[in-house]
Design an enzyme around this catalytic site. Structure first.
Site, PDB file in Angstrom:
ATOM      1  N   TYR A  73       0.831  -1.213   0.000  1.00 28.98           N
ATOM      2  CA  TYR A  73       0.000   0.000   0.000  1.00 28.98           C
ATOM      3  C   TYR A  73       0.860   1.256   0.000  1.00 28.98           C
ATOM      4  O   TYR A  73       0.511   2.263  -0.624  1.00 28.98           O
ATOM      5  CB  TYR A  73      -0.979  -0.013   1.188  1.00 28.98           C
ATOM      6  CG  TYR A  73      -2.249  -0.766   0.854  1.00 28.98           C
ATOM      7  CD1 TYR A  73      -2.349  -2.126   1.096  1.00 28.98           C
ATOM      8  CD2 TYR A  73      -3.318  -0.110   0.255  1.00 28.98           C
ATOM      9  CE1 TYR A  73      -3.497  -2.822   0.734  1.00 28.98           C
ATOM     10  CE2 TYR A  73      -4.477  -0.793  -0.096  1.00 28.98           C
ATOM     11  CZ  TYR A  73      -4.555  -2.147   0.154  1.00 28.98           C
ATOM     12  OH  TYR A  73      -5.684  -2.842  -0.218  1.00 28.98           O
ATOM     13  N   GLN A 108     -15.590   4.241  -6.703  1.00 28.01           N
ATOM     14  CA  GLN A 108     -14.987   3.064  -6.079  1.00 28.01           C
ATOM     15  C   GLN A 108     -13.488   3.296  -5.871  1.00 28.01           C
ATOM     16  O   GLN A 108     -12.815   2.507  -5.241  1.00 28.01           O
ATOM     17  CB  GLN A 108     -15.207   1.836  -6.980  1.00 28.01           C
ATOM     18  CG  GLN A 108     -16.660   1.493  -7.198  1.00 28.01           C
ATOM     19  CD  GLN A 108     -16.827   0.438  -8.298  1.00 28.01           C
ATOM     20  OE1 GLN A 108     -16.699  -0.752  -8.052  1.00 28.01           O
ATOM     21  NE2 GLN A 108     -17.054   0.897  -9.519  1.00 28.01           N
ATOM     22  N   VAL A 110      -9.960   4.856  -4.633  1.00 24.64           N
ATOM     23  CA  VAL A 110      -9.435   5.284  -3.326  1.00 24.64           C
ATOM     24  C   VAL A 110      -8.317   6.310  -3.500  1.00 24.64           C
ATOM     25  O   VAL A 110      -7.557   6.561  -2.580  1.00 24.64           O
ATOM     26  CB  VAL A 110      -8.923   4.053  -2.542  1.00 24.64           C
ATOM     27  CG1 VAL A 110     -10.080   3.111  -2.208  1.00 24.64           C
ATOM     28  CG2 VAL A 110      -7.808   3.316  -3.302  1.00 24.64           C
ATOM     29  N   ASP A 111      -8.211   6.899  -4.709  1.00 27.95           N
ATOM     30  CA  ASP A 111      -7.064   7.751  -5.070  1.00 27.95           C
ATOM     31  C   ASP A 111      -7.315   9.247  -4.866  1.00 27.95           C
ATOM     32  O   ASP A 111      -6.409  10.051  -5.133  1.00 27.95           O
ATOM     33  CB  ASP A 111      -6.669   7.485  -6.525  1.00 27.95           C
ATOM     34  CG  ASP A 111      -7.831   7.658  -7.506  1.00 27.95           C
ATOM     35  OD1 ASP A 111      -7.883   6.923  -8.512  1.00 27.95           O
ATOM     36  OD2 ASP A 111      -8.703   8.527  -7.246  1.00 27.95           O
ATOM     37  N   HIS A 131     -15.236   3.151  -1.326  1.00 27.55           N
ATOM     38  CA  HIS A 131     -14.230   2.198  -0.836  1.00 27.55           C
ATOM     39  C   HIS A 131     -13.144   2.881  -0.015  1.00 27.55           C
ATOM     40  O   HIS A 131     -12.053   2.325   0.182  1.00 27.55           O
ATOM     41  CB  HIS A 131     -13.623   1.426  -2.022  1.00 27.55           C
ATOM     42  CG  HIS A 131     -14.626   0.575  -2.734  1.00 27.55           C
ATOM     43  ND1 HIS A 131     -14.409   0.053  -3.991  1.00 27.55           N
ATOM     44  CD2 HIS A 131     -15.868   0.155  -2.385  1.00 27.55           C
ATOM     45  CE1 HIS A 131     -15.479  -0.656  -4.366  1.00 27.55           C
ATOM     46  NE2 HIS A 131     -16.370  -0.608  -3.415  1.00 27.55           N
ATOM     47  N   CYS A 143      -9.893   0.030  19.736  1.00 30.87           N
ATOM     48  CA  CYS A 143      -8.943   0.401  20.797  1.00 30.87           C
ATOM     49  C   CYS A 143      -9.259  -0.410  22.055  1.00 30.87           C
ATOM     50  O   CYS A 143     -10.386  -0.387  22.546  1.00 30.87           O
ATOM     51  CB  CYS A 143      -9.039   1.891  21.094  1.00 30.87           C
ATOM     52  SG  CYS A 143      -7.995   2.388  22.464  1.00 30.87           S
TER      53      CYS A 143
HETATM   54  N1  APR Z   1     -11.249   4.714 -19.720  1.00 34.25           N
HETATM   55  C1  APR Z   1     -12.419   4.055 -19.457  1.00 34.25           C
HETATM   56  N2  APR Z   1     -12.476   2.762 -19.014  1.00 34.25           N
HETATM   57  C2  APR Z   1     -11.291   2.128 -18.849  1.00 34.25           C
HETATM   58  C3  APR Z   1     -10.033   2.743 -19.121  1.00 34.25           C
HETATM   59  C4  APR Z   1     -10.061   4.097 -19.576  1.00 34.25           C
HETATM   60  N3  APR Z   1      -8.935   4.760 -19.843  1.00 34.25           N
HETATM   61  N4  APR Z   1      -9.039   1.845 -18.859  1.00 34.25           N
HETATM   62  C5  APR Z   1      -9.665   0.716 -18.413  1.00 34.25           C
HETATM   63  N5  APR Z   1     -11.013   0.879 -18.406  1.00 34.25           N
HETATM   64  C6  APR Z   1     -12.032  -0.047 -17.928  1.00 34.25           C
HETATM   65  C7  APR Z   1     -11.737  -1.512 -18.127  1.00 34.25           C
HETATM   66  O1  APR Z   1     -12.200  -1.976 -19.381  1.00 34.25           O
HETATM   67  C8  APR Z   1     -12.517  -2.148 -16.964  1.00 34.25           C
HETATM   68  O2  APR Z   1     -13.847  -2.445 -17.349  1.00 34.25           O
HETATM   69  O3  APR Z   1     -12.104   0.133 -16.535  1.00 34.25           O
HETATM   70  C9  APR Z   1     -12.540  -1.052 -15.904  1.00 34.25           C
HETATM   71  C10 APR Z   1     -11.646  -1.313 -14.695  1.00 34.25           C
HETATM   72  O4  APR Z   1     -12.187  -2.411 -14.023  1.00 34.25           O
HETATM   73  P1  APR Z   1     -11.492  -2.966 -12.684  1.00 34.25           P
HETATM   74  O5  APR Z   1     -10.052  -3.031 -12.867  1.00 34.25           O
HETATM   75  O6  APR Z   1     -12.239  -4.199 -12.312  1.00 34.25           O
HETATM   76  O7  APR Z   1     -11.757  -1.810 -11.617  1.00 34.25           O
HETATM   77  P2  APR Z   1     -13.101  -1.474 -10.812  1.00 34.25           P
HETATM   78  O8  APR Z   1     -14.312  -1.804 -11.591  1.00 34.25           O
HETATM   79  O9  APR Z   1     -12.967  -0.114 -10.290  1.00 34.25           O
HETATM   80  O10 APR Z   1     -12.975  -2.518  -9.585  1.00 34.25           O
HETATM   81  C11 APR Z   1     -13.921  -2.454  -8.558  1.00 34.25           C
HETATM   82  O11 APR Z   1     -12.594  -3.939  -7.225  1.00 34.25           O
HETATM   83  O12 APR Z   1     -10.475  -4.550  -6.698  1.00 34.25           O
HETATM   84  C12 APR Z   1     -11.593  -3.921  -6.219  1.00 34.25           C
HETATM   85  O13 APR Z   1     -11.821  -2.281  -4.539  1.00 34.25           O
HETATM   86  C13 APR Z   1     -11.338  -2.475  -5.828  1.00 34.25           C
HETATM   87  O14 APR Z   1     -12.720  -0.538  -6.239  1.00 34.25           O
HETATM   88  C14 APR Z   1     -12.188  -1.695  -6.832  1.00 34.25           C
HETATM   89  C15 APR Z   1     -13.265  -2.681  -7.216  1.00 34.25           C
END
Ligand code: APR
Length: 262
Positions: A73, A108, A110-111, A131, A143
């Site tokens: 992290y 979703q 966390v940035d 999240h 605590c």
């Molecule tokens: N613009 C738009 N969409 C994009 C881009 C971009 N530049 N790059 C990637 N994507 C899409 C991908 O096609 C995919 O469908 O973004 C999506 C990312 O999906 P994940 O990686 O699964 O992320 P997310 O949906 O936010 O995950 C949900 O899972 O791991 C946990 O807590 C974590 O909040 C996260 C949650």
């Protein structure tokens, strides 16, 4: 671009966004991909392509190897601190600043990049970080002081340095302030998100695979409440069926085209 009923999807959508009283955005890791932050499930480049989320993003994983998880992290935090909001974040922040009270962002991520774009552009959007935030810490355990008022409570500011830092009195460990797999969202955030999804006229679902619940369910909730649901993604997502229209493309490209200067 897979549009189901619209000859001019952008023009029609911009008209809806111009008229909408309430707009909701559900965003995921794809929203920040063009800021240089890796997504989770993209093949090869996604964090979970090479790492086990149960080892790195669960309480059991943290207890099993606190140093590995804490250091991972820290590495991600460094990346987030160096990142900047991209044109997609900025377009949303500007739209919100032009229409105060109209936009709710359910992220979703966390940035904190939506929050930073808003701070740079002028507050306007309500942002619900479903999240949590990777830039905050909290104690792993409650605590142990409990009712014993004679004992000092665990205070992050007094934590002894380490991987992870610990409370000098009871050994309680700090952990990242994010929601891990198997953990519930803060009920206030989830309630606010469900209310916003049920009340919006238009929901933009940006850069999420729709693989994680309850966040993924917010698109269906919006659709069932009568909202116009639009998915913006570079690929097919697991919740495309909830959309009235799917726009294939990147967040930093599509959002300015949709929102500037509405
Ligand atoms: N613009 C738009 N969409 C994009 C881009 C971009 N530049 N790059 C990637 N994507 C899409 C991908 O096609 C995919 O469908 O973004 C999506 C990312 O999906 P994940 O990686 O699964 O992320 P997310 O949906 O936010 O995950 C949900 O899972 O791991 C946990 O807590 C974590 O909040 C996260 C949650």
């Amino acid at each position: 671009m897979r549009d189901r009923r619209y000859a001019h999807p952008f023009r029609d959508l911009r008209a809806k966004l111009r008229q909408a009283a309430s707009v909701c955005v559900l965003s995921g890791a794809g929203m920040s991909a063009e800021s240089g932050i890796p997504t989770f499930r993209d093949a090869q480049t996604g964090l979970w392509a090479n790492l086990d989320p149960m080892q790195l993003a669960s309480e059991a994983g943290f207890r099993a190897d606190p140093q590995r998880v804490w250091d991972w992290y820290q590495m991600r935090r460094d990346g987030v601190r160096q990142a900047e909001p991209n044109a997609g974040h900025v377009a949303l922040a500007r739209y919100a600043a032009r229409h105060p009270g109209r936009l709710t962002i359910l992220t979703q991520n966390v940035d904190d990049l939506h929050q930073r774009a808003a701070a740079q552009t002028g507050e306007g959007a309500r942002i619900v970080a479903l999240h949590g935030s990777i830039l905050t810490d909290r104690w792993l355990d409650a605590c142990p002081r409990g009712e014993d008022l004679m004992r000092r409570p665990c205070e992050p500011s007094r934590a002894e340095p380490g991987h992870p830092p610990r409370c000098p009195d009871c050994g309680n460990r700090l952990r990242p302030g994010v929601v891990w797999f198997g953990e519930s969202l803060d009920y206030r955030d989830l309630t606010a998100a469900e209310e916003a999804a049920s009340a919006c006229d238009v929901m933009l679902v940006v850069g999420t695979s729709g693989a994680v619940w309850p966040a993924a369910g917010l698109a269906a909730r919006a659709r069932h409440a009568g909202a116009h649901v639009v998915i913006l993604n570079t690929q097919v997502s697991e919740i495309d069926d909830e959309a009235h229209i799917v726009l294939t493309g990147s967040a930093a490209t599509l959002l300015p085209r949709l929102l500037d200067p509405l």
